[in-house]
Design a protein around this motif. Structure first.
Motif, PDB file in Angstrom:
ATOM      1  N   ILE A  28       0.784  -1.059   0.187  1.00 20.00           N
ATOM      2  CA  ILE A  28       0.043  -0.003  -0.040  1.00 20.00           C
ATOM      3  C   ILE A  28       0.798   1.036  -0.023  1.00 20.00           C
ATOM      4  O   ILE A  28       1.672   1.220   0.958  1.00 20.00           O
ATOM      5  N   PHE A  29       0.656   2.132  -0.977  1.00 18.62           N
ATOM      6  CA  PHE A  29       1.310   3.394  -0.876  1.00 18.62           C
ATOM      7  C   PHE A  29       0.464   4.460  -0.177  1.00 18.62           C
ATOM      8  O   PHE A  29       0.881   5.374   0.401  1.00 18.62           O
ATOM      9  N   SER A  30      -0.758   4.462  -0.547  1.00 19.47           N
ATOM     10  CA  SER A  30      -1.818   5.460   0.211  1.00 19.47           C
ATOM     11  C   SER A  30      -3.137   4.766   0.006  1.00 19.47           C
ATOM     12  O   SER A  30      -3.409   4.044  -0.627  1.00 19.47           O
ATOM     13  N   ILE A  31      -3.876   5.403   1.100  1.00 23.14           N
ATOM     14  CA  ILE A  31      -5.442   5.013   1.054  1.00 23.14           C
ATOM     15  C   ILE A  31      -6.146   6.374   1.076  1.00 23.14           C
ATOM     16  O   ILE A  31      -5.904   7.314   1.746  1.00 23.14           O
ATOM     17  N   ASN A  32      -7.108   6.036   0.102  1.00 24.20           N
ATOM     18  CA  ASN A  32      -8.214   7.266  -0.008  1.00 24.20           C
ATOM     19  C   ASN A  32      -9.307   7.103   0.930  1.00 24.20           C
ATOM     20  O   ASN A  32     -10.009   8.104   1.221  1.00 24.20           O
ATOM     21  N   ALA A  33      -9.835   5.831   0.986  1.00 17.65           N
ATOM     22  CA  ALA A  33     -11.158   5.497   1.693  1.00 17.65           C
ATOM     23  C   ALA A  33     -11.179   4.330   2.298  1.00 17.65           C
ATOM     24  O   ALA A  33     -10.529   3.422   1.897  1.00 17.65           O
ATOM     25  N   MET A  34     -11.679   4.346   3.693  1.00 16.55           N
ATOM     26  CA  MET A  34     -11.759   3.269   4.432  1.00 16.55           C
ATOM     27  C   MET A  34     -13.319   3.079   4.736  1.00 16.55           C
ATOM     28  O   MET A  34     -13.965   4.267   5.350  1.00 16.55           O
ATOM     29  N   GLY A  35     -13.795   1.853   4.967  1.00 21.59           N
ATOM     30  CA  GLY A  35     -15.350   2.000   5.516  1.00 21.59           C
ATOM     31  C   GLY A  35     -15.717   0.501   5.840  1.00 21.59           C
ATOM     32  O   GLY A  35     -14.967  -0.366   5.551  1.00 21.59           O
ATOM     33  N   TRP A  36     -17.165   0.491   6.211  1.00 23.44           N
ATOM     34  CA  TRP A  36     -17.686  -0.782   6.427  1.00 23.44           C
ATOM     35  C   TRP A  36     -19.048  -0.781   5.749  1.00 23.44           C
ATOM     36  O   TRP A  36     -19.866   0.233   5.658  1.00 23.44           O
ATOM     37  N   TYR A  37     -19.429  -2.084   5.180  1.00 21.12           N
ATOM     38  CA  TYR A  37     -20.461  -2.280   4.442  1.00 21.12           C
ATOM     39  C   TYR A  37     -21.077  -3.526   5.180  1.00 21.12           C
ATOM     40  O   TYR A  37     -20.489  -4.358   6.034  1.00 21.12           O
ATOM     41  N   ARG A  38     -22.590  -3.918   4.853  1.00 17.96           N
ATOM     42  CA  ARG A  38     -22.950  -4.964   5.537  1.00 17.96           C
ATOM     43  C   ARG A  38     -24.043  -5.583   4.604  1.00 17.96           C
ATOM     44  O   ARG A  38     -24.600  -4.760   3.819  1.00 17.96           O
ATOM     45  N   GLN A  39     -24.249  -6.496   4.609  1.00 19.27           N
ATOM     46  CA  GLN A  39     -25.362  -7.537   3.757  1.00 19.27           C
ATOM     47  C   GLN A  39     -25.966  -8.420   4.597  1.00 19.27           C
ATOM     48  O   GLN A  39     -25.402  -9.395   5.081  1.00 19.27           O
ATOM     49  N   TYR A  93     -20.793  -8.195   8.065  1.00 16.16           N
ATOM     50  CA  TYR A  93     -19.929  -6.883   7.821  1.00 16.16           C
ATOM     51  C   TYR A  93     -18.835  -6.964   7.127  1.00 16.16           C
ATOM     52  O   TYR A  93     -17.809  -7.737   7.599  1.00 16.16           O
ATOM     53  N   TYR A  94     -18.552  -6.091   5.981  1.00 18.31           N
ATOM     54  CA  TYR A  94     -17.487  -5.930   5.320  1.00 18.31           C
ATOM     55  C   TYR A  94     -16.649  -4.916   5.295  1.00 18.31           C
ATOM     56  O   TYR A  94     -17.280  -3.828   5.307  1.00 18.31           O
ATOM     57  N   CYS A  95     -15.259  -4.980   5.720  1.00 17.29           N
ATOM     58  CA  CYS A  95     -14.442  -3.910   5.430  1.00 17.29           C
ATOM     59  C   CYS A  95     -13.983  -3.653   4.004  1.00 17.29           C
ATOM     60  O   CYS A  95     -13.992  -4.563   3.386  1.00 17.29           O
ATOM     61  N   ASN A  96     -14.011  -2.207   3.539  1.00 16.88           N
ATOM     62  CA  ASN A  96     -13.681  -1.969   2.291  1.00 16.88           C
ATOM     63  C   ASN A  96     -12.475  -0.744   2.352  1.00 16.88           C
ATOM     64  O   ASN A  96     -12.559   0.267   3.146  1.00 16.88           O
ATOM     65  N   VAL A  97     -11.353  -0.943   1.482  1.00 19.34           N
ATOM     66  CA  VAL A  97     -10.264  -0.032   1.549  1.00 19.34           C
ATOM     67  C   VAL A  97     -10.159   0.322   0.116  1.00 19.34           C
ATOM     68  O   VAL A  97      -9.707  -0.531  -0.650  1.00 19.34           O
ATOM     69  N   ASP A  98      -9.947   1.629  -0.268  1.00 21.75           N
ATOM     70  CA  ASP A  98      -9.545   2.119  -1.608  1.00 21.75           C
ATOM     71  C   ASP A  98      -8.421   2.666  -1.490  1.00 21.75           C
ATOM     72  O   ASP A  98      -8.164   3.530  -0.495  1.00 21.75           O
ATOM     73  N   GLY A  99      -7.413   2.545  -2.489  1.00 13.25           N
ATOM     74  CA  GLY A  99      -6.355   3.366  -2.324  1.00 13.25           C
ATOM     75  C   GLY A  99      -5.343   3.302  -3.499  1.00 13.25           C
ATOM     76  O   GLY A  99      -5.768   2.748  -4.690  1.00 13.25           O
TER      77      GLY A  99
END
Length: 120
Positions: A28-39, A93-99
């Motif tokens: 990972i160089f950088s992270i733009n967004a982090m969050g949680w989703y659920r289904q 619950y799912y973790c999501n990371v964009d970067g």
């Protein structure tokens, strides 16, 4: 190249609390967004809470004032404190990371999911 490991799910009675954690690792160089989703069973995956660019947070209306998202940027971790849980919060619950990776390309990674079950 990016791995997310979640922890903290479980079974709790209505009104109780749980804390979910997610650690991101890899190139990972950088992270733009982090969050949680659920289904929930039979339903589409939905956003629960998320840090977006600029450090702002967004929450789905149904969890506002009950859930709090937090992060440790130095450790690439994101957590979700869930209070006053309701049976309708039951879901995976799912973790999501964009970067961006060290090689320059962007990524969007998902955790394996952690079950949260709230009994009435």
């Amino acid at each position: 190249q990016v791995q997310l490991v979640e922890s903290g799910g479980g079974l709790v009675q209505a009104g109780g609390s749980l804390r979910l954690s997610c650690v991101a690792s890899g190139s990972i160089f950088s992270i733009n967004a982090m969050g949680w989703y659920r289904q929930a069973p039979g339903k589409q995956r939905e956003l629960v809470a998320r840090f977006i660019s600029g450090g702002e947070t967004i929450y789905v209306d149904s969890v506002k004032d009950r859930f709090t998202i937090s992060r440790d940027s130095a450790k690439n971790t994101v957590a979700l404190q869930m209070n006053s849980l309701k049976p309708e919060d039951t879901a995976v619950y799912y973790c999501n990371v964009d970067g961006r990776l060290q090689i320059g390309s962007s990524f969007s990674a998902w955790g394996q999911g952690t079950q949260v079950t709230v009994s009435s």
